[in-house]
Write a protein that holds these residues in place. Structure first.
Motif, PDB file in Angstrom:
ATOM      1  N   ARG A   1      27.167   3.352 -19.865  1.00 31.89           N
ATOM      2  CA  ARG A   1      26.203   3.526 -18.784  1.00 31.89           C
ATOM      3  C   ARG A   1      26.816   3.107 -17.451  1.00 31.89           C
ATOM      4  O   ARG A   1      27.636   2.194 -17.403  1.00 31.89           O
ATOM      5  N   GLN A   2      26.373   3.756 -16.402  1.00 31.03           N
ATOM      6  CA  GLN A   2      26.902   3.461 -15.076  1.00 31.03           C
ATOM      7  C   GLN A   2      25.767   3.483 -14.071  1.00 31.03           C
ATOM      8  O   GLN A   2      24.892   4.350 -14.117  1.00 31.03           O
ATOM      9  N   SER A   3      25.777   2.544 -13.146  1.00 33.42           N
ATOM     10  CA  SER A   3      24.743   2.466 -12.128  1.00 33.42           C
ATOM     11  C   SER A   3      24.870   3.619 -11.145  1.00 33.42           C
ATOM     12  O   SER A   3      25.961   4.085 -10.832  1.00 33.42           O
ATOM     13  N   ARG A   4      23.731   4.072 -10.653  1.00 32.03           N
ATOM     14  CA  ARG A   4      23.748   5.107  -9.609  1.00 32.03           C
ATOM     15  C   ARG A   4      24.069   4.523  -8.238  1.00 32.03           C
ATOM     16  O   ARG A   4      24.346   5.255  -7.301  1.00 32.03           O
ATOM     17  N   LEU A   5      24.058   3.191  -8.137  1.00 28.13           N
ATOM     18  CA  LEU A   5      24.322   2.538  -6.858  1.00 28.13           C
ATOM     19  C   LEU A   5      25.823   2.365  -6.658  1.00 28.13           C
ATOM     20  O   LEU A   5      26.585   2.203  -7.621  1.00 28.13           O
ATOM     21  N   ASP A   6      26.241   2.346  -5.401  1.00 28.35           N
ATOM     22  CA  ASP A   6      27.675   2.218  -5.127  1.00 28.35           C
ATOM     23  C   ASP A   6      28.192   0.813  -5.398  1.00 28.35           C
ATOM     24  O   ASP A   6      29.385   0.608  -5.624  1.00 28.35           O
TER      25      ASP A   6
ATOM     26  N   TYR B   1      26.257  -8.734 -13.258  1.00 28.24           N
ATOM     27  CA  TYR B   1      25.602  -8.755 -14.563  1.00 28.24           C
ATOM     28  C   TYR B   1      24.618  -7.588 -14.732  1.00 28.24           C
ATOM     29  O   TYR B   1      23.668  -7.673 -15.517  1.00 28.24           O
ATOM     30  N   TRP B   2      24.847  -6.515 -13.988  1.00 27.58           N
ATOM     31  CA  TRP B   2      23.977  -5.339 -14.080  1.00 27.58           C
ATOM     32  C   TRP B   2      23.839  -4.867 -15.512  1.00 27.58           C
ATOM     33  O   TRP B   2      24.807  -4.835 -16.275  1.00 27.58           O
ATOM     34  N   ASP B   3      22.600  -4.486 -15.893  1.00 21.43           N
ATOM     35  CA  ASP B   3      22.373  -3.938 -17.218  1.00 21.43           C
ATOM     36  C   ASP B   3      21.806  -2.520 -17.154  1.00 21.43           C
ATOM     37  O   ASP B   3      22.154  -1.690 -17.972  1.00 21.43           O
ATOM     38  N   GLU B   4      20.927  -2.263 -16.175  1.00 24.22           N
ATOM     39  CA  GLU B   4      20.421  -0.905 -16.017  1.00 24.22           C
ATOM     40  C   GLU B   4      19.719  -0.742 -14.677  1.00 24.22           C
ATOM     41  O   GLU B   4      19.224  -1.705 -14.085  1.00 24.22           O
ATOM     42  N   ASP B   5      19.706   0.511 -14.182  1.00 24.85           N
ATOM     43  CA  ASP B   5      18.887   0.871 -13.034  1.00 24.85           C
ATOM     44  C   ASP B   5      17.477   1.148 -13.530  1.00 24.85           C
ATOM     45  O   ASP B   5      17.277   1.674 -14.637  1.00 24.85           O
ATOM     46  N   LEU B   6      16.503   0.804 -12.715  1.00 29.85           N
ATOM     47  CA  LEU B   6      15.107   1.015 -13.086  1.00 29.85           C
ATOM     48  C   LEU B   6      14.569   2.262 -12.396  1.00 29.85           C
ATOM     49  O   LEU B   6      14.953   2.573 -11.263  1.00 29.85           O
ATOM     50  N   PRO B   7      13.677   2.979 -13.050  1.00 29.27           N
ATOM     51  CA  PRO B   7      13.134   4.207 -12.451  1.00 29.27           C
ATOM     52  C   PRO B   7      12.265   3.897 -11.241  1.00 29.27           C
ATOM     53  O   PRO B   7      11.557   2.893 -11.209  1.00 29.27           O
ATOM     54  N   LYS B   8      12.327   4.786 -10.258  1.00 29.53           N
ATOM     55  CA  LYS B   8      11.557   4.568  -9.029  1.00 29.53           C
ATOM     56  C   LYS B   8      10.161   5.189  -9.112  1.00 29.53           C
ATOM     57  O   LYS B   8       9.194   4.647  -8.594  1.00 29.53           O
ATOM     58  N   GLN B   9      10.042   6.340  -9.756  1.00 31.10           N
ATOM     59  CA  GLN B   9       8.753   7.028  -9.828  1.00 31.10           C
ATOM     60  C   GLN B   9       7.852   6.398 -10.882  1.00 31.10           C
ATOM     61  O   GLN B   9       8.304   6.011 -11.965  1.00 31.10           O
ATOM     62  N   ALA B  10       6.573   6.313 -10.569  1.00 26.25           N
ATOM     63  CA  ALA B  10       5.629   5.669 -11.467  1.00 26.25           C
ATOM     64  C   ALA B  10       5.539   6.382 -12.812  1.00 26.25           C
ATOM     65  O   ALA B  10       5.329   5.753 -13.850  1.00 26.25           O
ATOM     66  N   ASP B  11       5.728   7.696 -12.820  1.00 23.03           N
ATOM     67  CA  ASP B  11       5.607   8.454 -14.064  1.00 23.03           C
ATOM     68  C   ASP B  11       6.727   8.146 -15.056  1.00 23.03           C
ATOM     69  O   ASP B  11       6.592   8.402 -16.246  1.00 23.03           O
TER      70      ASP B  11
ATOM     71  N   ASP C   1      11.890  -0.806   4.197  1.00 20.85           N
ATOM     72  CA  ASP C   1      11.091   0.354   3.810  1.00 20.85           C
ATOM     73  C   ASP C   1      11.123   0.486   2.292  1.00 20.85           C
ATOM     74  O   ASP C   1      12.198   0.446   1.681  1.00 20.85           O
ATOM     75  N   TRP C   2       9.966   0.669   1.704  1.00 23.54           N
ATOM     76  CA  TRP C   2       9.895   0.813   0.254  1.00 23.54           C
ATOM     77  C   TRP C   2      10.746   1.993  -0.229  1.00 23.54           C
ATOM     78  O   TRP C   2      11.367   1.932  -1.290  1.00 23.54           O
ATOM     79  N   ALA C   3      10.826   3.044   0.558  1.00 21.80           N
ATOM     80  CA  ALA C   3      11.597   4.233   0.168  1.00 21.80           C
ATOM     81  C   ALA C   3      13.080   3.931  -0.017  1.00 21.80           C
ATOM     82  O   ALA C   3      13.778   4.660  -0.732  1.00 21.80           O
ATOM     83  N   ASP C   4      13.576   2.857   0.596  1.00 19.24           N
ATOM     84  CA  ASP C   4      15.005   2.534   0.537  1.00 19.24           C
ATOM     85  C   ASP C   4      15.350   1.567  -0.588  1.00 19.24           C
ATOM     86  O   ASP C   4      16.513   1.173  -0.730  1.00 19.24           O
ATOM     87  N   ILE C   5      14.362   1.165  -1.386  1.00 24.33           N
ATOM     88  CA  ILE C   5      14.570   0.133  -2.402  1.00 24.33           C
ATOM     89  C   ILE C   5      14.736   0.755  -3.788  1.00 24.33           C
ATOM     90  O   ILE C   5      13.953   1.611  -4.193  1.00 24.33           O
ATOM     91  N   GLN C   6      15.752   0.300  -4.494  1.00 27.40           N
ATOM     92  CA  GLN C   6      16.010   0.689  -5.877  1.00 27.40           C
ATOM     93  C   GLN C   6      15.968  -0.563  -6.759  1.00 27.40           C
ATOM     94  O   GLN C   6      16.437  -1.623  -6.362  1.00 27.40           O
ATOM     95  N   GLY C   7      15.404  -0.414  -7.949  1.00 29.61           N
ATOM     96  CA  GLY C   7      15.301  -1.548  -8.862  1.00 29.61           C
ATOM     97  C   GLY C   7      16.482  -1.648  -9.806  1.00 29.61           C
ATOM     98  O   GLY C   7      17.010  -0.633 -10.266  1.00 29.61           O
ATOM     99  N   GLU C   8      16.897  -2.889 -10.087  1.00 31.40           N
ATOM    100  CA  GLU C   8      17.980  -3.148 -11.034  1.00 31.40           C
ATOM    101  C   GLU C   8      17.549  -4.262 -11.982  1.00 31.40           C
ATOM    102  O   GLU C   8      16.894  -5.213 -11.576  1.00 31.40           O
TER     103      GLU C   8
END
Length: 249
Positions: free
Chosen positions: A3-8, A13-23, A147-154
């Motif tokens: 697995r690889q993070s979508r972030l640069d 200790y990254w384990d996974e990126d979290l989904p941004k959309q509620a669905d 801005d919430w739009a600029d935030i990604q969860g890890e």
């Protein structure tokens, strides 16, 4: 396949990126703790994973060597010896610095330094306390607004640590990219993976104005006694972060 993070620049200790959309969330929305939640804004406390009682104990320890060295200085012949006086002065300075350091932590460090989500403005307000190794300098509070739009969860998974478990970070990216420019902790370690997923899911659902439960899993507060109110939002940030319209900075 690894697995690889979508972030640069993934968090340590990254384990996974979290989904941004509620669905796309991996668990139903569920808060762990909450200070306030309404139709405009929500505030989540971030309690650290250490006991304040232990810090009170460590803050008292420097008293004993201080008393010892003062008694030593008052002994006959010490005051007339410049080398002993200089050495004693350095030792006193070190232990007084330690004393100030620990007391600044236990008396003034914010308990559960919070994060506010304003879904009307689509802004996130982060309360950060800039602790330093130098106790003689000011340790300021810094409010960061994103801005919430600029935030990604890890999600981070820690193993072999005193605070073993899962930790949620928010990576702040340049608009429209995955280039990380800042990062903050959303939740210090929790042992249950589903609770970590639920917290991030709750934030995403809330900011999309979807129905969310308002009752958190935990209603107690960790033992964190201090005679002072340790969280004070600046008046302008207090107004902006808790209202739907008005002057934006």
């Amino acid at each position: 396949m690894k697995r690889q993070s979508r972030l640069d620049a993934p968090v340590r200790y990254w384990d996974e990126d979290l989904p941004k959309q509620a669905d796309d969330q991996k668990a139903p929305p569920q808060l762990i703790r909450v200070n306030e939640i309404n139709d405009v804004w929500m505030e989540i406390p971030r309690y650290v994973n250490h006991g304040w009682g232990g810090l009170w104990f460590f803050s008292i320890i420097p008293f004993f060597p201080l008393i010892t060295i003062i008694i030593f200085i008052l002994a006959p012949g010490v005051a007339s010896n410049p080398l002993l006086l200089i050495t004693s002065g350095i030792i006193i300075f070190v232990f007084v610095s330690l004393l100030i350091h620990f007391f600044k932590i236990v008396l003034f460090e914010p308990r559960g330094a919070p994060v506010r989500f304003n879904r009307k403005r689509q802004k996130v307000y982060v309360y950060e306390y800039q602790r330093s190794v130098w106790p003689w300098k000011r340790w300021p509070v810094v409010i960061k607004v994103f801005d919430w739009a600029d935030i990604q969860g890890e999600r981070v998974q820690l193993a072999g640590h005193a605070d073993w478990g899962h930790r949620i970070y928010c990576a702040v990216c340049k608009p429209g990219t995955y280039e990380v420019v800042d990062r903050f902790v959303l939740a210090w370690t929790v042992g249950n993976l589903r609770d970590a997923y639920g917290l991030w899911s709750h934030c995403c659902h809330y900011m999309e104005a979807r129905p969310v439960p308002k009752n958190p899993l935990l209603t107690d507060k960790p033992a964190d006694w201090t005679p002072f109110r340790t969280v004070r939002w600046p008046p302008d940030v207090e107004r902006e972060s808790t209202t739907a319209t008005g002057m934006m900075r």
